[in-house]
Enzyme design. Structure first.
Site, PDB file in Angstrom:
ATOM      1  NE  ARG A 156      66.139   7.658  12.758  1.00  0.00           N
ATOM      2  CZ  ARG A 156      65.589   6.164  13.144  1.00  0.00           C
ATOM      3  NH1 ARG A 156      65.273   4.970  14.130  1.00  0.00           N
ATOM      4  NH2 ARG A 156      64.290   5.141  12.426  1.00  0.00           N
ATOM      5  CG  ASP A 438      62.565   0.452   9.379  1.00  0.00           C
ATOM      6  OD1 ASP A 438      62.346  -0.413   9.844  1.00  0.00           O
ATOM      7  OD2 ASP A 438      62.140   1.705  10.381  1.00  0.00           O
TER       8      ASP A 438
END
Length: 546
Positions: A156, A438
């Site tokens: 990613r 996160d």
């Protein structure tokens, strides 16, 4: 092209990654697509301005009706290693070598190798992370399965909104995703392909089919340059934005030769409502800790539509990440409670027809794989066409009822402050109250605080109004609690800096679009991670590589 010298301690990794050939490849990739990257970002700004000026709401696009109505087209089938993707490990920043090795040794089907949400994009972390992927692909880690047998790497890169400060191409900072994607493809693309293990990607924060079209052009160009067959690259698009939810079919269509499906997640997607419509009182998002979950109409509709759209076109549909951490003792009540909660939520996703999802805690891999085996047959659920589903714009845009709690406000403040604190430390995620947090949870946390101040929302507990003063006072309170965990004076100072930066973000008149962009351009963050590079520039040992 200008490249900063290596971060201290990564000289060998730097030399491996930045060869003459790789720099020539990066230069060509970035200069070829740089203008188009700018265009998609301008398109975002123009679309947002259009919605604001008109007061309109998004809907399914009229000019692409033929794509949605044509029943014939399908995405190309994915390779065998992607057919079964029940449980991936999510949010894994590959610069964390120890965790990366443990993930490679785990029984998971895949690993989300994350340069985005779970990663802090310091120069050190990007180089270390990309080099660790290189080592995994070339089997340079001891006691780790061969790349053809290890969990498949789902790479990613950063999203479009991020830039790489350490590389200038034709006088401009390089787009972060092209820096990551280019290095990963140049060094690992062919090897992954030869081992039938990639190259596979996750694409973050895509907002429209035009952005998917650009990624497709980049894939085609890269495959031609590196001598790979068309369709070698496969990508899963994360539908993290409310506008993209209205263009899922078109996004699949644009990437039909390179699609590994679509993914749905809860917090970035919910935060995008504040991003796009947060100033409108009709879109006041209630306390996420009490009123926002995948069972709510707007999120349930989004997941059902995603599964239906994917399966109708032969693409895989994956769900979000389970963030809770299992307590140490498997015989304890807290352990049973956490496992039961994760099982209940993930059973809903399986029932909706998803083909897989992510977990953060490696100890959740096997229980979740067993859950899939209990409730499904075969490698995936592509046969679940969800013909029972009809989703309207109203379904996708209906805000859940509910207000703001004292607990929810303080929780959001704590998560926002701790995320900024983690970034100042060079970390992309942290642990708080039994789960991983996160940039996705930081986005929803600071978005909600900004929106509640903006609409002067009342607290359910005692009817106080969420105001600048109240948020500032609560931030001080939260700081008192958090500072007891600080080991040193320096830790306390950093936490205070993080609190100041958090208040700066939530008190702004205009909503900063991404907290990561905001931090990535902030002097405090940049200066905390460039000291070593400045020292290197002042010596003759390392010179900027041209």
């Amino acid at each position: 092209m200008e490249l900063s010298p290596p971060p201290s301690g990564l000289e060998a990794e730097y030399q491996t990654l930045f060869t003459t050939d790789s720099l020539l490849f990066l230069h060509e990739l970035i200069s070829t697509f740089d203008e188009e990257v700018d265009q998609v970002l301008r398109l975002r700004v123009s679309r947002k301005a259009q919605l604001d000026l008109s007061g309109d709401l998004p809907s399914f696009l009229e000019n692409t009706t033929r794509v949605r109505r044509d029943p014939a087209w399908r995405v190309l089938p994915v390779p065998s290693r992607l057919q079964r993707r029940h449980v991936d490990i999510g949010d894994l920043a590959p610069c964390d070598t120890q965790r990366f090795i443990k993930a490679l040794q785990s029984p998971a089907q895949g690993i989300q190798v994350d340069f985005d949400d779970g990663n802090c994009p310091t120069y050190y972390n990007q180089i270390k992370g990309i080099h660790n992927v290189f080592k995994a692909v070339y089997n340079q880690f001891p006691n780790v399965p061969h790349i053809s047998q290890a969990p498949v790497l789902m790479l990613r890169p950063r999203a479009w909104n991020m830039v790489e400060h350490n590389m200038m191409v034709e006088g401009k900072e390089a787009p972060g995703p092209l820096f990551d994607f280019g290095l990963l493809m140049f060094h690992c693309g062919k090897m992954l392909f030869e081992n039938k293990s990639g190259p596979f990607f996750y694409l973050s924060k895509v907002e429209s089919f035009m952005e998917a079209r650009l990624w497709n052009k980049i894939f085609v160009w890269t495959q031609q340059k590196l001598g790979l067959p068309l369709g070698s690259i496969k990508a899963t698009v994360l539908i993290e934005n409310v506008l993209a939810a209205f263009e899922m079919e078109e996004i699949l269509y644009e990437l039909r030769d390179h699609s590994a499906g679509l993914n749905c997640g809860i917090w970035d997607y919910s935060a995008s409502f504040v991003n796009k419509f947060g100033h409108r009182s009709a879109f006041l998002l209630p306390d996420r800790s009490k009123y926002v979950n995948m069972e709510k109409r707007f999120l349930r509709s989004y997941m059902d539509l995603l599964v239906q759209t994917c399966h109708r076109r032969g693409a895989l549909a994956t769900g979000g990440m389970a963030a809770p951490l299992l307590p140490q003792d498997p015989n304890s009540d807290p352990y049973r409670t956490v496992l039961a909660t994760v099982t209940r939520l993930k059973s809903l996703e399986i029932k909706a027809g998803v083909d897989g999802f992510m977990v953060y805690d490696l100890n959740l891999i096997e229980p979740m794989q067993k859950l899939f085996q209990r409730h499904t047959e075969g490698d995936n659920q592509l046969h679940q066409l969800r013909n029972d589903v009809t989703v309207t714009p109203d379904d996708l845009l209906s805000m859940p009822a509910g207000g703001v709690t004292l607990y929810g406000l303080k929780y959001n403040i704590a998560v926002g402050v701790l995320f900024i604190n983690a970034w100042l430390l060079g970390k992309g995620h942290f642990f708080y109250r039994g789960q991983v947090e996160d940039s996705a949870t930081a986005e929803i946390s600071r978005s909600q605080v900004w929106q509640w101040i903006r609409h002067q929302t009342q607290l359910e507990d005692d009817s106080r109004v969420v105001s600048r003063k109240l948020v500032t006072d609560f931030t001080k309170e939260v700081m008192m609690e958090l500072s007891t965990l600080c080991q040193s004076v320096r830790d306390k100072q950093r936490l205070h800096t993080a609190a100041d930066m958090f208040l700066e973000v939530v008190l702004k008149r205009d909503f900063p679009e991404f907290i990561t962009t905001y931090l990535n351009q902030d002097h405090t963050f940049l200066s905390s991670h460039t000291t070593g590079q400045v020292e290197a520039l002042n010596t003759n040992t390392h010179r900027a590589k041209l």
